[in-house]
Design an enzyme around this catalytic site. Structure first.
Site: not given
Length: 212
Positions: A89, A151, A180
């Site tokens: 991430d 995300k 996400k």
């Protein structure tokens, strides 16, 4: 897909101890979460304890500000994968995006995708700091650079995931990319709203409460 497999069971607080991380790992195994998301210094520990399970090891790169150099982020990515990370991430250089330096942002994502080889890359765009137009642009650049997910948030800035942002991000990337939702998701109802709006993964520190 069962609800637990949406969840990246997350503990990124700087004061988290080894005991805390081991508890997170055991919870992830018990409830069969998609992954545990931990800071890079805990990746080896997570890998050793999860290698014989189907729970993935997720870590963060350029976290939480996204303001480190591309070379630093690439190095972090390579080390994390060597240590056993399955998913990365990464935080984009928000200031570069807001300056209109699209090629810089696209290049850094592309470099991290390349460094990650066949591992999953999720791009944290930090929605709370962006305009609607910038959110769409960040999603478009992420998709063009070959990332697997976009995300919403680090959880360490001024705000977290909002349903309207998830909807916007889903529309921006289409059906063939993950979205996400992360930051401020504390109830099952909140999680379900995110999923209804297009989220395919949920980042949360209270994963157990979400599935109980």
């Amino acid at each position: 897909m069962k609800l637990s497999k949406y969840i990246d069971h997350t503990l990124l607080k700087p004061q988290a101890t080894e005991k805390d991380i081991l508890k997170l790992i055991e919870e992830a195994k018990t409830y069969d979460f998609a992954s545990v998301c931990v800071n890079p210094s805990w990746v080896k520990l997570a890998y050793e304890n999860l290698k014989d399970t189907n729970v993935k090891v997720c870590t963060v790169v350029g976290f939480p500000l996204g303001a480190t150099s591309i070379a630093s982020k690439v190095y972090e990515t390579k080390v994390a994968i060597e240590d056993g990370a399955d998913e990365i991430d990464m935080v984009i250089a928000v200031g570069q995006l807001k300056s209109g330096n699209d090629e810089y942002v696209k290049e850094e994502i592309k470099k991290i995708v390349e460094a990650s080889k066949d591992k999953l890359v999720k791009v944290i765009i930090e929605t709370c700091l962006l305009t609607e137009e910038e959110k769409v642009k960040a999603c478009t650049l992420s998709k063009e650079a070959g990332a697997d997910y976009v995300k919403t948030s680090t959880g360490f800035s001024t705000g977290g995931a909002k349903p309207e942002d998830i909807k916007l991000m889903r529309e921006a990337v289409g059906k063939d990319m993950g979205v996400k939702a992360s930051g401020g998701i504390h109830t099952r109802e909140e999680m379900e709203v995110m999923i209804e709006n297009g989220a395919t993964r949920i980042g949360a520190s209270c994963g157990v409460e979400l599935v109980k």
